[in-house]
Design an enzyme around this catalytic site. Structure first.
Site, mmCIF file in Angstrom:
data_model
loop_
_atom_site.group_PDB
_atom_site.id
_atom_site.type_symbol
_atom_site.label_atom_id
_atom_site.label_comp_id
_atom_site.label_asym_id
_atom_site.label_seq_id
_atom_site.Cartn_x
_atom_site.Cartn_y
_atom_site.Cartn_z
ATOM 1 N N CYS A 133 2.373 4.161 -3.952
ATOM 2 C CA CYS A 133 2.277 5.563 -4.310
ATOM 3 C C CYS A 133 3.681 6.141 -4.467
ATOM 4 O O CYS A 133 4.525 5.991 -3.585
ATOM 5 C CB CYS A 133 1.502 6.316 -3.227
ATOM 6 S SG CYS A 133 1.633 8.110 -3.321
ATOM 7 N N GLU A 134 3.942 6.786 -5.593
ATOM 8 C CA GLU A 134 5.290 7.291 -5.836
ATOM 9 C C GLU A 134 5.624 8.521 -4.990
ATOM 10 O O GLU A 134 6.781 8.919 -4.907
ATOM 11 C CB GLU A 134 5.475 7.626 -7.310
ATOM 12 C CG GLU A 134 4.681 8.800 -7.818
ATOM 13 C CD GLU A 134 4.952 9.087 -9.291
ATOM 14 O OE1 GLU A 134 4.911 10.266 -9.663
ATOM 15 O OE2 GLU A 134 5.217 8.137 -10.061
ATOM 16 N N HIS A 135 4.636 9.107 -4.356
ATOM 17 C CA HIS A 135 4.888 10.306 -3.551
ATOM 18 C C HIS A 135 5.383 9.974 -2.146
ATOM 19 O O HIS A 135 6.180 10.720 -1.578
ATOM 20 C CB HIS A 135 3.620 11.155 -3.460
ATOM 21 C CG HIS A 135 3.113 11.595 -4.784
ATOM 22 N ND1 HIS A 135 1.766 11.610 -5.118
ATOM 23 C CD2 HIS A 135 3.770 12.026 -5.890
ATOM 24 C CE1 HIS A 135 1.622 12.035 -6.352
ATOM 25 N NE2 HIS A 135 2.821 12.296 -6.854
ATOM 26 N N HIS A 136 4.888 8.862 -1.579
ATOM 27 C CA HIS A 136 5.262 8.516 -0.204
ATOM 28 C C HIS A 136 5.787 7.080 -0.067
ATOM 29 O O HIS A 136 6.180 6.681 1.023
ATOM 30 C CB HIS A 136 4.057 8.678 0.731
ATOM 31 C CG HIS A 136 3.474 10.057 0.732
ATOM 32 N ND1 HIS A 136 2.348 10.393 -0.005
ATOM 33 C CD2 HIS A 136 3.863 11.194 1.359
ATOM 34 C CE1 HIS A 136 2.063 11.666 0.174
ATOM 35 N NE2 HIS A 136 2.967 12.185 0.991
ATOM 36 N N GLN A 174 -2.404 6.745 -9.394
ATOM 37 C CA GLN A 174 -3.560 6.034 -9.932
ATOM 38 C C GLN A 174 -3.980 6.570 -11.288
ATOM 39 O O GLN A 174 -4.378 5.806 -12.182
ATOM 40 C CB GLN A 174 -4.716 6.119 -8.936
ATOM 41 C CG GLN A 174 -5.953 5.352 -9.365
ATOM 42 C CD GLN A 174 -7.033 5.365 -8.305
ATOM 43 O OE1 GLN A 174 -6.746 5.472 -7.114
ATOM 44 N NE2 GLN A 174 -8.283 5.258 -8.713
ATOM 45 N N HIS A 202 -6.112 4.622 -0.715
ATOM 46 C CA HIS A 202 -4.729 5.078 -0.615
ATOM 47 C C HIS A 202 -4.323 5.187 0.855
ATOM 48 O O HIS A 202 -4.900 5.986 1.602
ATOM 49 C CB HIS A 202 -4.563 6.438 -1.306
ATOM 50 C CG HIS A 202 -4.698 6.364 -2.791
ATOM 51 N ND1 HIS A 202 -3.633 6.572 -3.645
ATOM 52 C CD2 HIS A 202 -5.774 6.086 -3.579
ATOM 53 C CE1 HIS A 202 -4.047 6.436 -4.906
ATOM 54 N NE2 HIS A 202 -5.334 6.148 -4.888
ATOM 55 N N CYS A 204 -1.797 6.489 2.071
ATOM 56 C CA CYS A 204 -1.226 7.790 2.408
ATOM 57 C C CYS A 204 -2.300 8.746 2.921
ATOM 58 O O CYS A 204 -1.980 9.750 3.570
ATOM 59 C CB CYS A 204 -0.505 8.407 1.205
ATOM 60 S SG CYS A 204 -1.557 8.666 -0.234
#
Length: 243
Positions: A133-136, A174, A202, A204
């Site tokens: 995941c590019e956010h976390h 995704q 996910h 996260c």
């Protein structure tokens, strides 16, 4: 973009034997020449969304230094025995987990396009994938289901897995990954329609934040006849994700 090409050695064979021994590895510090490689010019010329090419050894050295900093910031000692090799291992692991940036559609398909008089549904289901995941920078993983209607050309079935892997091995969301896979198949063989569904868990959501294990995210992208014809779309879904 599907035609992204970056000149770099392959990352598939980054094995333990590829690591430098602790006695020969350079110390990642202010005097390490690999860490000084075009720092300012690389940042100044970077274009958002278009990764810049950087020599493998430079990327690995900078990642090692970054992981040493992370270990220090969480409150541990990167020089203690159990963590001495961790920055190098983590750097090698991150390069493998993001190796999709070094690949493109042509390398993934690798000439496996074949002329065939077939114009019915082709579906491949349950293609396992793992991504970040590019956010976390926490993993998400699951299955990709792909279907298409050929118009005189088919593609080798294993190439669906390679295309999925190419986009999964990047920092991702995704929703974007679903569209990228569908558009890549459309660009590769120009079928009359493409459908892609991804089901994923996910981490996260499981190991941080709301901490809800068991939740599943489902995304889809329908192109051509899969979007326009409900019967084609229904046939694809019945053969892949529906019980």
């Amino acid at each position: 973009p599907t035609n992204l090409r970056m000149s770099d050695p392959t990352l598939d064979d980054l094995s333990d034997s590829d690591e430098l021994s602790s006695g020969s590895r350079k110390t990642n510090g202010p005097d390490d020449e690999r860490l000084r490689w075009k720092h300012d010019s690389w940042r100044d010329s970077a274009v958002p969304g278009q990764p810049k090419s950087m020599p493998l050894e430079v990327r690995r050295a900078r990642l090692e230094e970054a992981y040493r900093t992370i270990i220090e910031c969480v409150g541990d000692d990167p020089n203690r025995q159990g963590l001495l090799e961790t920055p190098a291992r983590a750097a090698k692991s991150m390069l493998f987990l993001t190796k999709g940036y070094q690949e493109n559609l042509e390398s993934a398909v690798s000439g496996a396009r074949f002329v065939e008089d077939y114009n019915e549904l082709v579906a491949v289901k349950d293609i396992q994938f793992y991504s970040l995941c590019e956010h976390h920078l926490i993993p998400f993983y699951g299955k990709v289901h792909i279907g298409y209607i050929p118009t005189g050309k088919v593609i080798g079935l294993s190439k669906f897995a390679r295309i999925s892997e190419m986009y999964a091995r990047r920092l991702q969301v995704q929703e974007r990954m679903t569209k990228q896979i569908a558009h890549a198949i459309r660009d590769a063989i120009q079928p009359s329609g493409v459908g892609v569904v991804i089901e994923a868990a996910h981490m996260c959501m499981c190991m941080r934040g709301v901490e809800k294990s068991g939740a599943k995210t489902v995304t889809s992208c329908m192109l051509g006849t899969f979007l326009d014809d409900p019967r084609t779309r229904d046939e694809f879904l019945r053969n892949t994700v529906r019980p």
